[in-house]
Design an enzyme around this catalytic site. Structure first.
Site, PDB file in Angstrom:
ATOM      1  N   GLU A 166     -16.614 -10.917 -14.707  1.00  0.00           N
ATOM      2  CA  GLU A 166     -15.353 -11.364 -15.306  1.00  0.00           C
ATOM      3  C   GLU A 166     -14.529 -10.163 -15.754  1.00  0.00           C
ATOM      4  O   GLU A 166     -13.670 -10.247 -16.602  1.00  0.00           O
ATOM      5  CB  GLU A 166     -15.644 -12.349 -16.449  1.00  0.00           C
ATOM      6  CG  GLU A 166     -15.977 -11.778 -17.806  1.00  0.00           C
ATOM      7  CD  GLU A 166     -17.291 -11.008 -17.921  1.00  0.00           C
ATOM      8  OE1 GLU A 166     -17.869 -10.619 -16.890  1.00  0.00           O
ATOM      9  OE2 GLU A 166     -17.726 -10.757 -19.046  1.00  0.00           O
ATOM     10  N   ASP A 210     -11.461  -7.640 -19.615  1.00  0.00           N
ATOM     11  CA  ASP A 210     -12.666  -8.454 -19.473  1.00  0.00           C
ATOM     12  C   ASP A 210     -12.447  -9.733 -20.282  1.00  0.00           C
ATOM     13  O   ASP A 210     -11.871  -9.700 -21.373  1.00  0.00           O
ATOM     14  CB  ASP A 210     -13.859  -7.654 -20.020  1.00  0.00           C
ATOM     15  CG  ASP A 210     -15.179  -8.357 -19.838  1.00  0.00           C
ATOM     16  OD1 ASP A 210     -15.973  -7.901 -18.986  1.00  0.00           O
ATOM     17  OD2 ASP A 210     -15.412  -9.383 -20.544  1.00  0.00           O
ATOM     18  N   ILE A 211     -12.875 -10.896 -19.732  1.00  0.00           N
ATOM     19  CA  ILE A 211     -12.675 -12.166 -20.435  1.00  0.00           C
ATOM     20  C   ILE A 211     -13.667 -12.222 -21.607  1.00  0.00           C
ATOM     21  O   ILE A 211     -14.851 -11.890 -21.428  1.00  0.00           O
ATOM     22  CB  ILE A 211     -12.902 -13.352 -19.494  1.00  0.00           C
ATOM     23  CG1 ILE A 211     -11.986 -13.208 -18.254  1.00  0.00           C
ATOM     24  CG2 ILE A 211     -12.624 -14.674 -20.178  1.00  0.00           C
ATOM     25  CD1 ILE A 211     -12.232 -14.215 -17.168  1.00  0.00           C
TER      26      ILE A 211
END
Ligand SMILES: Nc1nc2c(ncn2[C@@H]2O[C@H](COP(=O)(O)OP(=O)(O)OP(=O)(O)O)[C@@H](O)[C@H]2O)c(=O)[nH]1
Length: 652
Positions: free
Chosen positions: A568, A525-526
């Site tokens: 994301e 996950d960003i």
């Protein structure tokens, strides 16, 4: 069209018929002509002999008269008694023979001593007082110049009385000879006027015995002495130069006048001719009449030589004798004409039908070849026996390159097995609908063909031919593939979406479970992505997502599954990787993202990091979700521990 064809054929058949029949008819026609000519040959020769015989007889009679005792007595001693005796012998001859218009004895001075005329069927002596001086007459002068044994024969002409041609015409030959007394002295001239009418009538009669032929007697100058049309006769005497043979038959005359005998074929008809020299007894036929000695003629008598007997057979007459002019022949001709016309009509009909069939066949061929779908037929071994142009165009081959070759030669390898299955199925079911095979084109490309096939059975109900209609469904397949892709791919990042990931990951999961294989899941996950959006805008956020997935994809193998799990957040499934190997991959991803410089529109460089959680399959994991959940937990831990790091799930 059929009428035009009929008339053209009729014309051609008629030409062919004429070309064949004309030589045959021509030969037959000559046969008819020769048969007629053979008959005429006899009549010409017979007429010739009769004319010669007739003249000879007159000369012979004159010779007998000349040597008679009564004549010699009178010219030796001209007493009244001797005169009367001779005169009565002249009367007897005149009355009995009917052929002398006059019998005369002239003195050496040319004065008539005795004259007997033939009047009303008998000899009549002319009284002494009426006897005339004939010393200026040509026959007297001609004869007077002759030696004792010579005979003068005048030309055959019409008798002239007191300067006028006597009516009715009296064709006349004057025959004369010198007379000798008992002492051998010249004692006058004996003259007979021979009435040639009888001879000419006989000739005409003889020549008129057969229908169709025209017999003629012509003098050396081409004037008719006898003609079936009386008006043509005696042109020389009557001053009618237009009444000559040469004027009426100009084509025939040159040959007839220059040859002794023969046959002349002209456009008008056939002329069979024979020359006769009435005074040339030496050349006459022996046996017909025979002379102990032949008379000697005066030179001027010879103007009578070379008469022509001509038999003219008009072409019309010869034609009328041919079979074509007979009822049977005409019937035959009509039948032949009908036959030729019937044949032309029959052929015209057949040709028209044939043409209609060909047009129809062409239309069918056209329809077959240029149909919007492909058509082909295979024999019982699966070899092409027929194929339409549409399908050939799809394949890019010529017909010759396809006919006789196996259908599988034009299939992609992937479809060959299916084809054999379907072909066997067809032999049983006789029908196959909408089966898709991938065809191999000449240029290396391929297309998907949907085929519906029917089998045709042979007489013994065996499979003989498979007849297929084929549709190129490549576009449909492409569209389907596109739709499928669209359904499976995340449109922003071009990696699989969550649903597609589950589909594929499930398969891999099950396979690994069955084969004791390895499966690892990485989730990342960003970090603080919200800030990116907030600080740079949503578009930059999108760009970050795209660049990031692109770079992460480069860290993976083709067989790895990579999907956007949501927002994301991303997920990766690795096969056959140990914990360490999975960790290395995860670390490589983290490292790659960390080092990724992202240009923003304002010229600033942006950097992001990712947090990763991963786990590998353990025997306790019964479902895929178990693995995903574990990864998610590990990811959560990575976030919690400060982000930009990776955590392997642990039960602790
Ligand atoms: N630009 C863009 N933003 C997205 C997209 N999907 C989700 N986001 C944003 O991603 C952000 C996620 O925010 P958060 O869930 O708070 O998490 P975070 O800000 O990344 O913080 P941590 O995950 O805790 O590090 C939200 O602001 C979403 O709007 C997308 O497709 N494009």
């Amino acid at each position: 069209m059929i009428f035009k064809r009929f008339f053209v054929l009729l014309f051609l058949f008629s030409i062919a018929f004429l070309a064949i029949s004309y030589p045959i008819y021509s030969q037959y026609y000559h046969g008819v002509q020769n048969e007629i000519l053979a008959t005429e040959e006899i009549s010409v020769v017979a007429a010739k002999q009769k004319v010669q015989k007739e003249i000879y007889e007159q000369i012979h009679l004159l010779a007998a008269l000349k040597s008679s005792v009564l004549l010699t007595k009178f010219v030796t001693n001209r007493t009244q008694e001797n005169r009367e005796s001779l005169e009565s012998s002249f009367i007897n001859i005149s009355t009995n023979f009917h052929r002398f218009d006059q019998i005369r004895l002239l003195s050496n001075e040319g004065f008539e001593l005795i004259r007997v005329n033939f009047e009303k069927g008998q000899g009549v002596a002319v009284p002494l007082a009426d006897l005339q001086d004939k010393s200026q007459r040509y026959y007297f002068n001609e004869t007077n110049r002759l030696s004792d044994h010579q005979v003068y024969v005048s030309q055959l002409d019409l008798n002239i009385e007191q300067g006028q041609i006597e009516q009715p015409h009296k064709p006349m030959l004057r025959i004369a000879t010198p007379v000798i007394d008992s002492k051998g002295n010249r004692a006058g001239v004996l003259v007979v006027n021979y009435l040639a009418k009888g001879m000419l009538d006989n000739f005409r009669y003889q020549m008129s015995q057969r229908v169709g032929q025209q017999g003629m007697l012509i003098d050396p100058d081409g004037y008719w002495l006898s003609n079936h049309q009386r008006i043509n006769e005696w042109g020389a005497d009557l001053g009618r130069p237009e009444h000559t043979f040469s004027r009426l038959y100009p084509e025939a005359w040159p040959k007839i006048s220059s040859s002794a005998s023969g046959t002349v074929f002209t456009g008008q008809g056939v002329f069979r001719f024979e020359s006769i020299e009435p005074l040339d007894f030496a050349k006459s036929e022996h046996g017909h009449f025979k002379a102990d000695h032949y008379p000697l003629f005066s030179p001027s008598s010879l103007s009578n030589s070379d008469w022509k007997i001509v038999v003219y057979i008009p072409n019309d007459y010869i034609k009328s004798q041919s079979i074509l002019y007979q009822p049977l022949g005409q019937l035959f001709f009509v039948l032949i004409t009908l036959f030729v016309a019937g044949l032309a009509a029959l052929v015209a009909i057949l040709l028209t039908q044939q043409q209609a069939r060909l047009i129809k066949q062409k239309e069918l061929d056209d329809l077959y070849n240029h149909a919007p779908c492909g058509y082909h037929s295979l024999d019982k071994n699966g070899f092409f026996v027929r194929i339409n142009q549409t399908e050939l165009d799809w394949l890019g081959y010529s017909r010759d390159e396809v006919i006789g070759r196996s259908f599988v030669d034009f299939l992609k390898n992937e479809s060959k097995g299916r084809f054999y299955e379907l072909f066997d199925e067809l032999k049983v079911k006789r029908k196959i609908e909408n089966e898709v095979l991938e065809m191999q084109c000449k240029d290396g490309s391929s297309f998907h063909a949907s085929s519906s096939v029917r089998s045709l059975q042979s007489e013994r109900d065996n499979f003989a031919v498979a007849r297929a209609s084929v549709f190129d469904i490549s576009d449909r397949i492409k569209l389907e593939k596109k739709l499928e892709t669209l359904a499976n791919i995340d449109p922003l990042t071009n990696v699989s979406n969550r649903r597609h990931f589950y589909e594929q990951a499930n398969t891999e999961f099950k396979r690994a479970k069955c084969s004791d294989g390895k499966v690892s899941i990485i989730m990342f996950d960003i970090d603080y992505f919200k800030k990116v959006n907030d600080n740079y805008g949503h578009d930059v956020g999108d760009t970050v997502l795209k660049l990031l997935t692109n770079e992460v994809g480069k860290c993976l193998r083709d067989i790895d599954l990579f999907a956007r799990f949501g927002g994301e957040e991303f997920i990766i499934l690795l096969t056959e990787q140990s914990d360490d190997e999975t960790a290395r991959v995860a670390e490589r991803i983290r490292n790659t993202v960390e080092r990724l410089d992202i240009e923003t529109p304002l010229g600033k460089t942006l950097n992001v990091t990712v947090s990763l959680g991963f786990t590998t399959l353990t025997p306790q994991d019964k479902e895929l979700d178990s693995l995903i959940k574990k990864s998610d937990i590990a990811l959560y831990q990575a976030k919690a521990q400060g982000r930009n790091r990776l955590i392997q799930y642990s039960d602790d």
